[in-house]
Scaffold this motif. Structure first.
Motif, short mmCIF file in Angstrom:
data_model
loop_
_atom_site.label_atom_id
_atom_site.label_comp_id
_atom_site.label_asym_id
_atom_site.label_seq_id
_atom_site.Cartn_x
_atom_site.Cartn_y
_atom_site.Cartn_z
N HIS A 131 0.85 -1.18 0.00
CA HIS A 131 0.00 0.00 0.00
C HIS A 131 0.89 1.23 0.00
CE1 HIS A 131 -3.76 -2.16 0.76
NE2 HIS A 131 -3.13 -2.90 1.64
N CYS A 158 -4.17 6.01 0.58
CA CYS A 158 -3.26 5.06 -0.07
C CYS A 158 -2.99 5.58 -1.47
CB CYS A 158 -3.94 3.68 -0.12
SG CYS A 158 -2.96 2.46 -1.03
N VAL A 207 -0.87 3.78 -3.64
CA VAL A 207 -0.39 2.67 -4.45
C VAL A 207 -1.62 1.82 -4.77
CG1 VAL A 207 1.02 0.56 -4.43
CG2 VAL A 207 1.92 2.65 -3.40
N PHE A 208 -1.89 1.65 -6.05
CA PHE A 208 -3.11 0.92 -6.40
C PHE A 208 -3.08 -0.49 -5.80
CE2 PHE A 208 -5.81 -1.76 -9.03
CZ PHE A 208 -6.99 -1.06 -8.91
N CYS A 209 -4.11 -0.80 -5.01
CA CYS A 209 -4.10 -2.08 -4.29
C CYS A 209 -5.36 -2.90 -4.55
CB CYS A 209 -3.88 -1.83 -2.80
SG CYS A 209 -5.05 -0.68 -2.07
N HIS A 223 -9.38 0.55 -3.61
CA HIS A 223 -8.27 1.46 -3.36
C HIS A 223 -8.70 2.92 -3.23
CE1 HIS A 223 -4.48 3.57 -4.01
NE2 HIS A 223 -5.03 4.16 -5.05
N MET A 228 -9.65 4.04 0.19
CA MET A 228 -8.71 3.78 1.28
C MET A 228 -8.07 5.10 1.74
SD MET A 228 -5.76 0.91 1.36
CE MET A 228 -4.59 0.81 2.72
CU LIG Z 1 -4.33 1.39 -2.37
#
Ligand SMILES: [Cu+2]
Length: 121
Positions: A67, A102, A104-106, A110, A113
């Protein structure tokens, strides 16, 4: 006699060094440590309250995959890798409500988040 003054000198130097170390340690403000867990798709806790001027260390761990943690109002951006703690230290210098998220693509959640940082006076 010469030996004795040399010994006294060493003792005084040692005491002086100890006092200086104690002063430096006392002058360093105590840092508040906040533990945050990142997981799909939330931060726990999702709301953090800090005091303006109080140094803080955010220790963030991921429970699942990679993340990110972005707090643009304080120029903070970091990657949270699973299995290791990521730490960022800062001192909030302004009062208000700020969003962290967040970055960072999770996965498909996402976008949601995120969390709130509240800084009080
Ligand atoms: Cu994310």
């Amino acid at each position: 006699m010469k030996k004795r003054s040399a010994l006294l000198f060493i003792v005084f130097m040692a005491i002086g060094a100890a006092i200086c170390t104690a002063i430096v340690a006392a002058a360093r403000p105590t840092e508040k440590v906040i533990h945050i867990t990142a997981k799909k798709f939330e931060f726990v806790p999702g709301e953090i309250t800090l005091k303006k001027g109080e140094p803080v260390a955010l220790e963030i761990k991921s429970e699942d995959l990679e993340h990110g943690f972005s707090l643009p109002d304080f120029n903070i951006r970091m990657e949270i890798k699973p299995g290791q703690a990521s730490v960022v230290r800062f001192t909030p210098d302004k009062v208000g409500q700020f969003t962290f998220a967040c970055n960072v693509f999770c996965g498909s959640g996402h976008e949601d988040m995120s969390g709130t940082l509240i800084v009080t006076d």
